[in-house]
Each structure stands twice: as C-alpha cells, then as structure tokens.
Design a protein around this motif. Structure first.
Motif, PDB file in Angstrom:
ATOM      1  N   ASP A 273      55.346 -50.367  84.514  1.00  0.00           N
ATOM      2  CA  ASP A 273      54.649 -51.408  83.771  1.00  0.00           C
ATOM      3  C   ASP A 273      55.605 -52.556  83.522  1.00  0.00           C
ATOM      4  N   ARG A 274      55.055 -53.746  83.539  1.00  0.00           N
ATOM      5  CA  ARG A 274      55.796 -54.941  83.135  1.00  0.00           C
ATOM      6  C   ARG A 274      55.235 -55.434  81.807  1.00  0.00           C
ATOM      7  N   ARG A 275      55.860 -56.430  81.260  1.00  0.00           N
ATOM      8  CA  ARG A 275      55.431 -56.980  79.971  1.00  0.00           C
ATOM      9  C   ARG A 275      53.967 -57.393  80.003  1.00  0.00           C
ATOM     10  N   TYR A 276      53.523 -58.013  81.077  1.00  0.00           N
ATOM     11  CA  TYR A 276      52.157 -58.528  81.164  1.00  0.00           C
ATOM     12  C   TYR A 276      51.271 -57.782  82.164  1.00  0.00           C
ATOM     13  N   ASN A 277      51.802 -56.759  82.847  1.00  0.00           N
ATOM     14  CA  ASN A 277      51.024 -56.010  83.845  1.00  0.00           C
ATOM     15  C   ASN A 277      51.288 -54.523  83.683  1.00  0.00           C
ATOM     16  N   THR A 278      50.263 -53.702  83.858  1.00  0.00           N
ATOM     17  CA  THR A 278      50.439 -52.261  83.790  1.00  0.00           C
ATOM     18  C   THR A 278      49.884 -51.620  85.061  1.00  0.00           C
ATOM     19  N   GLY A 279      50.294 -50.386  85.303  1.00  0.00           N
ATOM     20  CA  GLY A 279      49.773 -49.638  86.429  1.00  0.00           C
ATOM     21  C   GLY A 279      50.266 -50.093  87.788  1.00  0.00           C
ATOM     22  N   LEU A 280      51.484 -50.614  87.865  1.00  0.00           N
ATOM     23  CA  LEU A 280      52.045 -51.082  89.135  1.00  0.00           C
ATOM     24  C   LEU A 280      52.702 -49.918  89.886  1.00  0.00           C
ATOM     25  N   ARG A 281      52.788 -50.046  91.198  1.00  0.00           N
ATOM     26  CA  ARG A 281      53.377 -48.991  92.028  1.00  0.00           C
ATOM     27  C   ARG A 281      54.252 -49.620  93.100  1.00  0.00           C
ATOM     28  N   LEU A 282      55.418 -49.010  93.308  1.00  0.00           N
ATOM     29  CA  LEU A 282      56.335 -49.423  94.367  1.00  0.00           C
ATOM     30  C   LEU A 282      56.682 -48.183  95.189  1.00  0.00           C
ATOM     31  N   ASP A 283      56.370 -48.218  96.498  1.00  0.00           N
ATOM     32  CA  ASP A 283      56.607 -47.094  97.405  1.00  0.00           C
ATOM     33  C   ASP A 283      57.892 -47.277  98.188  1.00  0.00           C
ATOM     34  N   ASN A 284      58.522 -46.141  98.520  1.00  0.00           N
ATOM     35  CA  ASN A 284      59.688 -46.131  99.392  1.00  0.00           C
ATOM     36  C   ASN A 284      59.471 -45.023 100.425  1.00  0.00           C
ATOM     37  N   HIS A 285      59.207 -45.426 101.675  1.00  0.00           N
ATOM     38  CA  HIS A 285      58.981 -44.489 102.778  1.00  0.00           C
ATOM     39  C   HIS A 285      60.165 -44.471 103.750  1.00  0.00           C
ATOM     40  N   ASP A 286      61.309 -45.029 103.345  1.00  0.00           N
ATOM     41  CA  ASP A 286      62.431 -45.212 104.269  1.00  0.00           C
ATOM     42  C   ASP A 286      63.395 -44.029 104.350  1.00  0.00           C
ATOM     43  N   GLY A 287      63.156 -42.974 103.582  1.00  0.00           N
ATOM     44  CA  GLY A 287      63.961 -41.764 103.721  1.00  0.00           C
ATOM     45  C   GLY A 287      65.179 -41.687 102.828  1.00  0.00           C
ATOM     46  N   ASN A 288      65.854 -40.567 102.970  1.00  0.00           N
ATOM     47  CA  ASN A 288      67.006 -40.235 102.143  1.00  0.00           C
ATOM     48  C   ASN A 288      68.067 -41.336 102.147  1.00  0.00           C
ATOM     49  N   GLY A 289      68.532 -41.682 100.958  1.00  0.00           N
ATOM     50  CA  GLY A 289      69.582 -42.686 100.805  1.00  0.00           C
ATOM     51  C   GLY A 289      69.080 -44.112 100.718  1.00  0.00           C
ATOM     52  N   SER A 290      67.775 -44.328 100.845  1.00  0.00           N
ATOM     53  CA  SER A 290      67.239 -45.695 100.811  1.00  0.00           C
ATOM     54  C   SER A 290      66.747 -46.059  99.408  1.00  0.00           C
ATOM     55  N   THR A 291      66.731 -47.341  99.131  1.00  0.00           N
ATOM     56  CA  THR A 291      66.242 -47.865  97.855  1.00  0.00           C
ATOM     57  C   THR A 291      65.367 -49.078  98.120  1.00  0.00           C
ATOM     58  N   LYS A 292      64.217 -49.141  97.469  1.00  0.00           N
ATOM     59  CA  LYS A 292      63.318 -50.297  97.534  1.00  0.00           C
ATOM     60  C   LYS A 292      63.322 -50.983  96.174  1.00  0.00           C
ATOM     61  N   TYR A 293      63.206 -52.317  96.190  1.00  0.00           N
ATOM     62  CA  TYR A 293      63.226 -53.106  94.965  1.00  0.00           C
ATOM     63  C   TYR A 293      61.957 -53.946  94.856  1.00  0.00           C
ATOM     64  N   SER A 294      61.474 -54.089  93.641  1.00  0.00           N
ATOM     65  CA  SER A 294      60.355 -55.003  93.391  1.00  0.00           C
ATOM     66  C   SER A 294      60.897 -56.424  93.324  1.00  0.00           C
ATOM     67  N   GLY A 295      60.005 -57.374  93.178  1.00  0.00           N
ATOM     68  CA  GLY A 295      60.428 -58.752  92.962  1.00  0.00           C
ATOM     69  C   GLY A 295      61.078 -58.906  91.588  1.00  0.00           C
ATOM     70  N   MET A 296      61.883 -59.944  91.447  1.00  0.00           N
ATOM     71  CA  MET A 296      62.588 -60.222  90.189  1.00  0.00           C
ATOM     72  C   MET A 296      61.750 -61.155  89.332  1.00  0.00           C
ATOM     73  N   ASP A 297      61.519 -60.760  88.077  1.00  0.00           N
ATOM     74  CA  ASP A 297      60.794 -61.599  87.118  1.00  0.00           C
ATOM     75  C   ASP A 297      61.276 -61.246  85.720  1.00  0.00           C
ATOM     76  N   THR A 298      62.255 -61.988  85.219  1.00  0.00           N
ATOM     77  CA  THR A 298      62.832 -61.662  83.914  1.00  0.00           C
ATOM     78  C   THR A 298      61.913 -62.013  82.758  1.00  0.00           C
ATOM     79  N   ALA A 299      60.981 -62.946  82.944  1.00  0.00           N
ATOM     80  CA  ALA A 299      60.028 -63.266  81.870  1.00  0.00           C
ATOM     81  C   ALA A 299      58.974 -62.163  81.741  1.00  0.00           C
ATOM     82  N   ASN A 300      58.602 -61.557  82.847  1.00  0.00           N
ATOM     83  CA  ASN A 300      57.624 -60.466  82.880  1.00  0.00           C
ATOM     84  C   ASN A 300      58.386 -59.171  83.184  1.00  0.00           C
TER      85      ASN A 300
END
Length: 126
Positions: A71-98
């Motif tokens: 959840d973010r400050r103004y949004n709830t129920g968000l999902r970020l998937d990572n299908h790249d396998g062991n040792g990988s990391t996925k990042y969402s977009g940057m939004d410090t206000a939200n």
C-alpha cells in the motif's frame, strides 16, 4: 524598545519555524521507517529510506516466482511481481510524496495457496 521588538520577532519566527517542522513530520508520519516482510527464505519485500519505492527480492532457487502486496499513502492493494528467479530484485517506481505504507512478501506457489509473510506497517514495532 527596538531591541525588545527584535527579540519578540526572533522568538515568534523561531516558534513558527518549530511548529512548521512538527507539522511536516506529522503529515509524513510513516515515511522513513524501514519496512521489511519475509515469506520464509524465498521472498523478501522491503521499502527503506524515504519509502518512495518498494522492492521484492527472490532469495531462494525454489522455482517459485515472488511478489509483494503493498500500500502507498494514497493507493492500496498494489502488487509487484518478480519472475526473474533466484537472486533477482524488482523495484516499483519512486514516489516519495505517495510513499509506501505497507509491504507483504509472498511466494507464488503454482496450483496451491500462496505463502505470504507478515505485513509490515509503520509503527508496528517490528
């Protein structure tokens, strides 16, 4: 008299600046606290620093994809998937206000219920 006016103005200015700093912190309550969630050894979801982005890391070579529910400050129920396998990391977009307010790490287990870790939220003493 002039010295008295200058002193009063300085005190008023300091009081206003102090109250504005406190108001800014109250508005951003929850931003800046490290958030971490683990689903066993396979998934780690986190948001650190300003909590402007969330990350989901696959930490086990178990053939399961991982994801985070967040959840973010103004949004709830968000999902970020990572299908790249062991040792990988996925990042969402940057939004410090939200900023990110909750993270939950999950393993995507094919044809079975997914396994998720505990939610981490600001001020939950974890």
């Amino acid at each position: 008299m002039t010295f008295g006016r200058i002193a009063v103005k300085a005190m008023v200015t300091a009081a206003v600046a102090t109250s504005l700093m406190g108001a800014g912190q109250a508005v951003a309550a929850g931003a800046g606290e490290p958030l971490d969630s683990y689903a066993g050894v396979g998934a780690w979801a986190y948001s650190h620093g300003t909590n402007g982005a969330v990350a989901i890391a696959d930490t086990d070579g178990d053939s399961h994809a991982v994801y985070t529910l967040y959840d973010r400050r103004y949004n709830t129920g968000l999902r970020l998937d990572n299908h790249d396998g062991n040792g990988s990391t996925k990042y969402s977009g940057m939004d410090t206000a939200n900023y990110v307010r909750k993270v939950t790490a999950c393993l995507n287990i094919q044809l079975n219920p997914d396994r998720c870790g505990l939610d981490d939220r600001p001020n939950d003493d974890r």
